[in-house]
Scaffold this active site. Sequence first.
Site, PDB file in Angstrom:
ATOM      1  N   SER A   1      -2.492  11.049 -52.892  1.00  0.00           N
ATOM      2  CA  SER A   1      -2.122  12.049 -52.078  1.00  0.00           C
ATOM      3  C   SER A   1      -1.119  11.490 -50.711  1.00  0.00           C
ATOM      4  O   SER A   1      -1.590  10.208 -50.506  1.00  0.00           O
ATOM      5  CB  SER A   1      -3.157  12.705 -51.378  1.00  0.00           C
ATOM      6  OG  SER A   1      -2.629  13.857 -50.437  1.00  0.00           O
TER       7      SER A   1
ATOM      8  N   TYR B   1     -11.602  13.336 -46.642  1.00  0.00           N
ATOM      9  CA  TYR B   1     -10.807  13.630 -47.512  1.00  0.00           C
ATOM     10  C   TYR B   1      -9.452  12.694 -47.712  1.00  0.00           C
ATOM     11  O   TYR B   1      -9.214  11.981 -48.754  1.00  0.00           O
ATOM     12  CB  TYR B   1     -10.091  15.142 -47.795  1.00  0.00           C
ATOM     13  CG  TYR B   1      -8.983  15.077 -48.763  1.00  0.00           C
ATOM     14  CD1 TYR B   1      -9.398  15.137 -50.060  1.00  0.00           C
ATOM     15  CD2 TYR B   1      -7.702  15.251 -48.398  1.00  0.00           C
ATOM     16  CE1 TYR B   1      -8.454  15.396 -50.976  1.00  0.00           C
ATOM     17  CE2 TYR B   1      -6.861  15.434 -49.453  1.00  0.00           C
ATOM     18  CZ  TYR B   1      -7.177  15.663 -50.698  1.00  0.00           C
ATOM     19  OH  TYR B   1      -6.046  15.618 -51.783  1.00  0.00           O
TER      20      TYR B   1
HETATM   21  P1  NDP Z   1      -7.081  22.767 -58.157  1.00  0.00           P
HETATM   22  O1  NDP Z   1      -8.286  22.998 -57.127  1.00  0.00           O
HETATM   23  O2  NDP Z   1      -6.061  23.695 -58.557  1.00  0.00           O
HETATM   24  O3  NDP Z   1      -7.535  21.685 -59.431  1.00  0.00           O
HETATM   25  C1  NDP Z   1      -8.762  20.884 -59.144  1.00  0.00           C
HETATM   26  C2  NDP Z   1      -9.233  20.474 -60.643  1.00  0.00           C
HETATM   27  O4  NDP Z   1     -10.189  19.500 -60.379  1.00  0.00           O
HETATM   28  C3  NDP Z   1      -9.720  21.738 -61.282  1.00  0.00           C
HETATM   29  O5  NDP Z   1      -9.363  21.878 -62.607  1.00  0.00           O
HETATM   30  C4  NDP Z   1     -10.960  21.505 -61.248  1.00  0.00           C
HETATM   31  O6  NDP Z   1     -11.834  22.121 -62.436  1.00  0.00           O
HETATM   32  C5  NDP Z   1     -11.252  19.850 -61.337  1.00  0.00           C
HETATM   33  N1  NDP Z   1     -12.558  19.432 -60.616  1.00  0.00           N
HETATM   34  C6  NDP Z   1     -12.779  19.372 -59.334  1.00  0.00           C
HETATM   35  N2  NDP Z   1     -14.113  18.994 -59.380  1.00  0.00           N
HETATM   36  C7  NDP Z   1     -14.448  18.357 -60.538  1.00  0.00           C
HETATM   37  C8  NDP Z   1     -15.149  17.586 -60.984  1.00  0.00           C
HETATM   38  N3  NDP Z   1     -16.386  17.129 -60.370  1.00  0.00           N
HETATM   39  N4  NDP Z   1     -15.331  17.431 -62.472  1.00  0.00           N
HETATM   40  C9  NDP Z   1     -14.614  17.618 -63.130  1.00  0.00           C
HETATM   41  N5  NDP Z   1     -13.362  18.324 -62.660  1.00  0.00           N
HETATM   42  C10 NDP Z   1     -13.200  18.791 -61.478  1.00  0.00           C
HETATM   43  O7  NDP Z   1      -6.266  21.500 -57.086  1.00  0.00           O
HETATM   44  P2  NDP Z   1      -5.142  20.748 -57.337  1.00  0.00           P
HETATM   45  O8  NDP Z   1      -4.412  20.882 -58.755  1.00  0.00           O
HETATM   46  O9  NDP Z   1      -4.289  20.745 -56.232  1.00  0.00           O
HETATM   47  O10 NDP Z   1      -5.809  19.054 -57.468  1.00  0.00           O
HETATM   48  C11 NDP Z   1      -5.630  18.260 -58.306  1.00  0.00           C
HETATM   49  C12 NDP Z   1      -5.551  16.787 -57.588  1.00  0.00           C
HETATM   50  O11 NDP Z   1      -4.358  16.780 -56.748  1.00  0.00           O
HETATM   51  C13 NDP Z   1      -6.617  16.546 -56.735  1.00  0.00           C
HETATM   52  O12 NDP Z   1      -7.128  15.208 -57.023  1.00  0.00           O
HETATM   53  C14 NDP Z   1      -6.079  16.757 -55.332  1.00  0.00           C
HETATM   54  O13 NDP Z   1      -6.728  15.966 -54.446  1.00  0.00           O
HETATM   55  C15 NDP Z   1      -4.747  16.267 -55.754  1.00  0.00           C
HETATM   56  N6  NDP Z   1      -3.827  16.755 -54.621  1.00  0.00           N
HETATM   57  C16 NDP Z   1      -3.453  18.124 -54.433  1.00  0.00           C
HETATM   58  C17 NDP Z   1      -2.411  18.325 -53.421  1.00  0.00           C
HETATM   59  C18 NDP Z   1      -2.174  19.642 -53.133  1.00  0.00           C
HETATM   60  O14 NDP Z   1      -1.795  20.033 -51.993  1.00  0.00           O
HETATM   61  N7  NDP Z   1      -2.824  20.633 -53.846  1.00  0.00           N
HETATM   62  C19 NDP Z   1      -1.665  17.392 -52.985  1.00  0.00           C
HETATM   63  C20 NDP Z   1      -2.195  16.030 -53.018  1.00  0.00           C
HETATM   64  C21 NDP Z   1      -2.973  15.618 -54.080  1.00  0.00           C
HETATM   65  P3  NDP Z   1     -13.250  22.718 -62.443  1.00  0.00           P
HETATM   66  O15 NDP Z   1     -13.278  23.493 -61.435  1.00  0.00           O
HETATM   67  O16 NDP Z   1     -13.131  23.615 -63.627  1.00  0.00           O
HETATM   68  O17 NDP Z   1     -14.062  21.585 -62.713  1.00  0.00           O
HETATM   69  C1  8X3 Z   2      -3.345  17.335 -50.363  1.00  0.00           C
HETATM   70  C2  8X3 Z   2      -2.331  17.405 -49.509  1.00  0.00           C
HETATM   71  O1  8X3 Z   2      -1.853  17.307 -47.102  1.00  0.00           O
HETATM   72  O2  8X3 Z   2      -3.313  19.033 -47.845  1.00  0.00           O
HETATM   73  O3  8X3 Z   2      -3.773  16.032 -50.680  1.00  0.00           O
HETATM   74  O4  8X3 Z   2      -4.017  16.877 -47.795  1.00  0.00           O
HETATM   75  S1  8X3 Z   2      -2.831  17.709 -47.914  1.00  0.00           S
END
Ligand code: NDP
Ligand code: 8X3
Length: 252
Positions: A139, A152
Site C-alpha cells: 500500500s 496499519y
Molecule cells: P476488502 O475488504 O474488499 O477485501 C479484503 C479481503 O481480504 C476479503 O476477501 C476478506 O475476505 C479477506 N480477508 C481479510 N482478513 C482475512 C483473513 N484473516 N484470512 C483470509 N482472508 C481475509 O478490501 P480490499 O480489497 O481493499 O483489500 C485487499 C488488500 O488490499 C488488503 O491487503 C489491503 O490492505 C490492500 N489495500 C487496499 C487499499 C484500498 O484502498 N482499498 C489500498 C491499498 C492496499 P473474508 O472476509 O471473506 O475473509
Molecule cells: C489502503 C490505502 O491510504 O487508505 O492501504 O491506507 S490507505
Amino acid sequence: MKKTAFITGATSGIGRASAEKLAEAGFRIIVSARRTDKLEEFAGSLREKGYEVLTLTFDVRDREACRKAVENLPEDWSGIDLLVNNAGLALGLEPEYEGDFTDWDTMIDTNIKGLLNMTRFIVPGMVARDSGQVINIGSVAGDAAYGGGNVYCATKAAVKTITDGLRIDLAHTSVRVTNIKPGLVETDFSRVRFHGDSERAENVYKGIKPLTGDDIADVVVFAATAPAHVQIAEVLVLATHQGSGSVICRTE
Ligand code: NDP
Ligand code: 8X3
C-alpha cells in the site's frame, strides 16, 4: 497446461477482481478467504464463464490451516505458479496512543504474519521447480505514516520490507517477486476499517474518483504476464487526485 494462481482474500475488492482478471488471462484459479458463502458464489459465477476454479475457506492467521490448505491441494492443483498475497485489512483510525489492542493484533496477524504463512508454505515448491511468482499487495500506506494510520501503515511498511527480502533471497532462482502498492481503492476496505459504519466509509471516497479493484487487478495481470526475464519489482498506483498517502485533493 494452464498456469495456476492462488489468490488470498478473494471474496471482495482487489482480490476478487484479480482472481477474475487472472482467470480471463488464462490462469486456473485457487480462491481463498474466510466467508464460504461469498467464495462459493464467486466461484460459481466464474465456473459459469467456463473458468477452472478451486475454493479454499481458511483464515490466513491460522498457520496450521494455511499449511493444510497448501499440503492437501489435489495433485493436479499443487504446482502453484502465482501466489497473490492480498488478504488484509485496516481496523480503526485512532491516534496511536488511543489504539485498540485487538485491532492492532488482527492487522499484524493478518497483514504480516498471514502473508508470511502463505509465502513460507508455497514458495519452496516454486524454488524446487525454479519457476513462479509472488505478488504481495502492499500500500501507499507503507511508504509513510498518515494520521491515525500508525499500525496499519506499519504493517504495509513491513510488507514492503518482507517483499524486498524475499526478492533478494530468490534472486538466484527464476521466481519473481512483486509489491503492488495501491492508494485509495473503493472496496469493502473502509467499511471494514470503520467496523461496518457505511456512512463513514463512503465519506472516504467523496470528492475524488478513487481507484477500483479492477484498476489494481489490471496491474496484477500485467506483472503476472510480463516476459519471464522481466520482474516487476514494485508499483505504486494512485488515483489521479491523490498525491501521497496523506495528500488527497477532493475536487469533485
Ligand atoms: P476488502 O475488504 O474488499 O477485501 C479484503 C479481503 O481480504 C476479503 O476477501 C476478506 O475476505 C479477506 N480477508 C481479510 N482478513 C482475512 C483473513 N484473516 N484470512 C483470509 N482472508 C481475509 O478490501 P480490499 O480489497 O481493499 O483489500 C485487499 C488488500 O488490499 C488488503 O491487503 C489491503 O490492505 C490492500 N489495500 C487496499 C487499499 C484500498 O484502498 N482499498 C489500498 C491499498 C492496499 P473474508 O472476509 O471473506 O475473509
Ligand atoms: C489502503 C490505502 O491510504 O487508505 O492501504 O491506507 S490507505
